[in-house]
Motif scaffolding. Structure first.
Motif, PDB file in Angstrom:
ATOM      1  N   SER A  77       0.852  -1.191   0.000  1.00 55.19           N
ATOM      2  CA  SER A  77       0.000   0.000   0.000  1.00 55.19           C
ATOM      3  C   SER A  77       0.889   1.241   0.000  1.00 55.19           C
ATOM      4  N   ARG A  78       0.269   2.395  -0.111  1.00 51.08           N
ATOM      5  CA  ARG A  78       1.020   3.649  -0.014  1.00 51.08           C
ATOM      6  C   ARG A  78       1.221   3.999   1.459  1.00 51.08           C
ATOM      7  N   LYS A  79       2.294   4.726   1.761  1.00 46.92           N
ATOM      8  CA  LYS A  79       2.612   5.062   3.153  1.00 46.92           C
ATOM      9  C   LYS A  79       1.601   6.008   3.769  1.00 46.92           C
ATOM     10  N   ARG A  80       1.129   6.981   3.021  1.00 48.99           N
ATOM     11  CA  ARG A  80       0.242   7.994   3.601  1.00 48.99           C
ATOM     12  C   ARG A  80      -1.234   7.764   3.291  1.00 48.99           C
ATOM     13  N   TRP A  81      -1.514   6.884   2.310  1.00 46.70           N
ATOM     14  CA  TRP A  81      -2.894   6.648   1.916  1.00 46.70           C
ATOM     15  C   TRP A  81      -3.187   5.166   2.031  1.00 46.70           C
TER      16      TRP A  81
END
Length: 171
Positions: A77-81
């Motif tokens: 996944s993305r780190k911030r989303w």
């Protein structure tokens, strides 16, 4: 790409009909091609995937040579989303050559070629993108625990992982 994959599957089917020795494999691979080679269509802040789960079937086609298809799954996944996820599905045709064998261990080299399909999702949308998948493992070893079950470790690089450990079951 579909025609190539179908042709490879037909080849594997023909080989399996001719050969009696068959084995299934299951393994875990750490640090995959998908992390190292940006198989997530760019974009910022993508987490490193947790590794890869691999499954395959191999057919003994000649003295020392095995061939067969494999499937690999990984995700991240993305780190911030947290709602932007990536799912990796790799389908490859693998070739293995046993280059050393004694009563305890078999050393071999393995290579594979196929496709990685990246499925990227958001809460309201998704998309797929295909990449070339490969695996090059020059240093591999397996140890038979019985006549049916074998443990193995492989060191190399590709969609199945930098370091793989797993089990093979003879059918």
């Amino acid at each position: 790409m579909k025609k190539i994959i179908c042709a490879l599957m037909m080849l594997v089917g023909a080989v399996s009909a001719m050969q009696a020795q068959t084995e299934i494999t299951a393994s875990y691979g750490a640090y995959t091609q998908m992390d190292a080679m940006d198989c997530h269509d760019g974009g910022p802040s993508v987490n490193t995937a947790w590794g890869a789960l691999n499954a395959g079937i191999n057919f003994h086609v000649a003295p020392g040579f095995w061939i067969g298809p494999s499937y690999t799954f990984s995700s991240t996944s993305r780190k911030r989303w947290d709602d932007n996820k990536f799912y990796y599905h790799a389908i490859m045709l693998n070739v293995r050559y046993n280059y050393y064998r004694n009563s305890i261990v078999t050393m071999y080299a393995k290579g594979g070629l196929g496709s990685v399909i990246t499925h990227q999702t958001w809460p309201d949308d998704s998309k797929n993108k295909a990449y070339c998948a490969f695996q090059i493992n020059p240093i591999c070893a397996q140890v038979g625990l019985s006549n049916v079950i074998t443990m193995f470790g492989e060191l190399g690089f590709g969609a199945q992982g930098l370091l793989q450990v797993g089990v093979k079951i003879a059918l």
